[in-house]
Enzyme design. Sequence first.
Site, mmCIF file in Angstrom:
data_model
loop_
_atom_site.group_PDB
_atom_site.id
_atom_site.type_symbol
_atom_site.label_atom_id
_atom_site.label_comp_id
_atom_site.label_asym_id
_atom_site.label_seq_id
_atom_site.Cartn_x
_atom_site.Cartn_y
_atom_site.Cartn_z
ATOM 1 N N ASP A 1 0.965 -1.069 0.161
ATOM 2 C CA ASP A 1 0.117 0.074 -0.006
ATOM 3 C C ASP A 1 1.023 1.209 0.099
ATOM 4 O OD1 ASP A 1 -2.364 1.554 0.396
ATOM 5 O OD2 ASP A 1 -1.747 1.605 2.603
ATOM 6 N N ASP B 1 0.351 5.167 1.029
ATOM 7 C CA ASP B 1 0.076 5.890 2.388
ATOM 8 C C ASP B 1 -0.019 5.392 3.531
ATOM 9 O OD1 ASP B 1 -0.182 8.364 0.676
ATOM 10 O OD2 ASP B 1 -1.804 7.859 0.206
#
Length: 191
Positions: A9, A11
């Site tokens: 992922d 952020d």
Amino acid sequence: MSCPALFLDRDGVVNIDHGYVGTPDRFQFMDHIFDLTRTAMDQGYRVVVITNQSGIARGYYSEEEFLALTAWMVDEFRARGVELADVLYCPYHRAGPVERFARDSFWRKPAPGMILEAARRHDLDLARSIFVGDQPTDMQAAQAAGVGLRILVDPNKKAAETKTANHVVGRLSEIVPILTGLSPNFPGNSC
């Protein structure tokens, strides 16, 4: 031969989540992200970033700004010896005011669309792959796609939902020993 991937992922895993980060001046890499990704490459994993980017649909930054930031991020990884195989993003959000992006999408996590597309593009073996995320939706998407090892980064290790994660770690540095300690039968260590 299909390769395993280390899915990340963005952020909260690649960079500190300051909320809708759309420019390099707000982008701060997480501690140990380069150690983790170099180790993964050494182990034979392809590194792929999978990121929801509703900030585009919400009008916080444009798709062009996001793509410019992504090019900068890829260059920063490359400068540190890490080649990202791909960066897939979902700009859509049903509640966004930017009409072009205001819709549901199979690519938006917790749906597995981005992971499945990455596997198709790069001939990835999802059962031998790893997903590192900081939200339950990351784990749900990875599980739905059939990713074999799902690691949730939760600094307090008090995740409300861990049933879709195989491991919960407090920081990225805890993942390196997991990667290096995997049985050769899991990742295959070759591609």
